[in-house]
Design an enzyme around this catalytic site. Structure first.
Site, short mmCIF file in Angstrom:
data_model
loop_
_atom_site.label_atom_id
_atom_site.label_comp_id
_atom_site.label_asym_id
_atom_site.label_seq_id
_atom_site.Cartn_x
_atom_site.Cartn_y
_atom_site.Cartn_z
N THR A 61 0.83 -1.20 0.00
CA THR A 61 0.00 0.00 0.00
C THR A 61 0.87 1.25 0.00
OG1 THR A 61 -1.93 1.03 1.02
CG2 THR A 61 -0.34 0.08 2.53
N LYS A 65 3.55 1.30 -3.74
CA LYS A 65 2.99 0.52 -4.86
C LYS A 65 3.85 0.59 -6.12
CE LYS A 65 -1.85 0.54 -3.44
NZ LYS A 65 -3.24 0.83 -3.80
N GLY A 131 -1.59 6.74 -7.45
CA GLY A 131 -1.50 5.31 -7.79
C GLY A 131 -2.83 4.70 -8.22
N LEU A 207 -13.50 6.10 -4.53
CA LEU A 207 -12.66 4.96 -4.13
C LEU A 207 -12.57 4.87 -2.61
CD1 LEU A 207 -9.67 4.77 -6.62
CD2 LEU A 207 -12.04 4.16 -6.94
N TYR A 209 -13.73 4.30 1.06
CA TYR A 209 -14.73 3.37 1.60
C TYR A 209 -15.03 3.64 3.07
CZ TYR A 209 -10.20 1.39 2.64
OH TYR A 209 -8.90 1.25 3.04
N GLY A 230 -16.22 2.77 -2.46
CA GLY A 230 -15.05 1.94 -2.72
C GLY A 230 -15.05 0.59 -2.02
P1 NAP Z 1 -2.16 8.54 -3.66
O1 NAP Z 1 -1.18 7.80 -4.51
O2 NAP Z 1 -1.71 9.22 -2.46
O3 NAP Z 1 -2.86 9.55 -4.69
C1 NAP Z 1 -3.92 10.34 -4.41
C2 NAP Z 1 -3.89 11.51 -5.40
O4 NAP Z 1 -4.94 12.37 -5.02
C3 NAP Z 1 -2.62 12.33 -5.32
O5 NAP Z 1 -1.67 11.84 -6.18
C4 NAP Z 1 -3.13 13.72 -5.67
O6 NAP Z 1 -3.14 13.90 -7.08
C5 NAP Z 1 -4.55 13.72 -5.18
N1 NAP Z 1 -4.68 14.37 -3.87
C6 NAP Z 1 -4.18 13.96 -2.68
N2 NAP Z 1 -4.52 14.82 -1.70
C7 NAP Z 1 -5.24 15.79 -2.29
C8 NAP Z 1 -5.87 16.97 -1.81
N3 NAP Z 1 -5.84 17.31 -0.52
N4 NAP Z 1 -6.52 17.75 -2.71
C9 NAP Z 1 -6.59 17.41 -4.02
N5 NAP Z 1 -5.99 16.31 -4.52
C10 NAP Z 1 -5.34 15.52 -3.67
O7 NAP Z 1 -3.33 7.58 -3.18
P2 NAP Z 1 -3.99 6.41 -3.99
O8 NAP Z 1 -3.32 5.13 -3.67
O9 NAP Z 1 -4.11 6.80 -5.42
O10 NAP Z 1 -5.43 6.34 -3.28
C11 NAP Z 1 -6.37 7.36 -3.47
C12 NAP Z 1 -7.62 7.05 -2.64
O11 NAP Z 1 -8.21 5.85 -3.10
C13 NAP Z 1 -7.33 6.83 -1.15
O12 NAP Z 1 -8.37 7.38 -0.40
C14 NAP Z 1 -7.33 5.32 -1.01
O13 NAP Z 1 -7.71 4.90 0.29
C15 NAP Z 1 -8.39 4.94 -2.04
N6 NAP Z 1 -8.21 3.58 -2.56
C16 NAP Z 1 -9.25 2.73 -2.43
C17 NAP Z 1 -9.14 1.45 -2.95
C18 NAP Z 1 -10.32 0.52 -2.82
O14 NAP Z 1 -10.13 -0.69 -2.97
N7 NAP Z 1 -11.50 1.03 -2.59
C19 NAP Z 1 -7.96 1.02 -3.56
C20 NAP Z 1 -6.91 1.92 -3.68
C21 NAP Z 1 -7.04 3.21 -3.17
P3 NAP Z 1 -2.42 15.20 -7.72
O15 NAP Z 1 -1.07 15.23 -7.08
O16 NAP Z 1 -2.42 14.93 -9.16
O17 NAP Z 1 -3.23 16.39 -7.33
#
Ligand code: NAP
Length: 247
Positions: A61, A65, A131, A207, A209, A230
């Protein structure tokens, strides 16, 4: 002998995966199986910790990743194309130890969104470019859906939050929150989009949950949109990881 599985991340705290797999092992009567959380301050600690623990399989996680990839022997096709791994399986081939990486987020997202997609969903707006958003794009493009990313630091072909206006919402009938905005404990926060431009033709997917119905989804629903959280993606990605480990 103990069959050890686990979750690799930085700060894990309460983990869905540990709870999910501990319950699963109990239900299946797998008394010698255990699922543990493994916190690494840096991915460079991975080889030593891995050798010490001899995990048979593990999930990965935030924030590892992508960083885990150089430590793996091979990737399956989806993980290779997405450029991120959330599941790793250990096996041996001709006496050689193989660590193979998979992306089951993509599978989970595909399974969860499939029943909700209609011909109206030709274009998707993906909020955030981290990610998980890459797995979302991979799946949506496999359905022929055009994707546009919204980022705080937009790269070529992406837009900024200030660019989201009524027309952007009208043009994109599918909106996916792929940011952590609104996730516990920040449950009152929500992505800034013109919710009043949503219609009954829109599908809003979060996404996140926890909570099960974020403010993003509440606002979408209040404006007539269909909504999906999610939770089913999370369960489906875990089940797919289990299938890989057991195959
Ligand atoms: P991540 O790699 O940290 O990416 C999240 C992206 O969201 C960042 O790259 C950023 O994009 C944007 N972001 C972050 N904080 C922000 C803010 N305060 N305002 C505006 N944009 C913001 O996380 P991730 O792994 O992609 O996960 C994203 C979400 O999906 C999390 O909440 C995670 O728990 C959820 N998730 C759920 C599942 C599921 O099975 N349901 C699976 C994976 C992830 P920019 O830098 O381009 O702005």
């Amino acid at each position: 002998m103990k069959q050890l599985y686990g979750l690799i991340g930085k700060r894990l705290g309460h983990s869905f995966s540990k709870e999910y797999f501990t319950k699963k092992f109990e239900e299946l009567g797998l008394t010698d199986y255990e699922y543990i959380n493994v916190e690494l301050d840096s991915i460079s600690e991975f080889p030593d910790r891995y050798d010490e623990l001899s995990l048979k399989g593990f999930n990965v996680t935030i924030p590892y990743k992508e960083a885990i990839i150089p430590y793996l022997s091979e990737l399956d096709e989806a993980a290779e194309k997405i450029g991120a791994v959330n599941t790793v399986k250990l096996f041996s081939r001709e006496g050689e130890r193989i660590l193979k990486g998979y992306n089951t987020d993509a599978f989970g997202f595909k399974q969860s969104i499939k029943p909700f997609l209609t011909s109206q969903h030709e274009r998707a707006l993906i909020l955030g470019s981290g990610g998980a958003s890459k797995a979302v794009k991979y799946v949506l493009e496999s359905y022929g859906i055009q994707c546009l990313f919204v980022s705080r630091t937009p790269k070529e072909g992406q837009i900024s939050w200030d660019d989201i206006n009524e027309n952007v919402i009208k043009w994109h009938k599918l909106v996916v929150n792929s940011t952590p905005i609104g996730m516990f404990p920040n449950v009152n926060e929500f992505p800034q989009i013109p919710y009043e431009s949503l219609t009954t033709e829109h599908l809003l997917v979060d996404l996140v949950y926890n909570p099960e119905k974020t403010v993003f989804l509440q606002k979408g629903e209040a404006n007539g949109a269909h909504i999906l959280n999610g939770l089913s993606m999370l369960q489906q990605q875990a089940e797919e990881a289990w299938r890989f480990w057991e195959s």
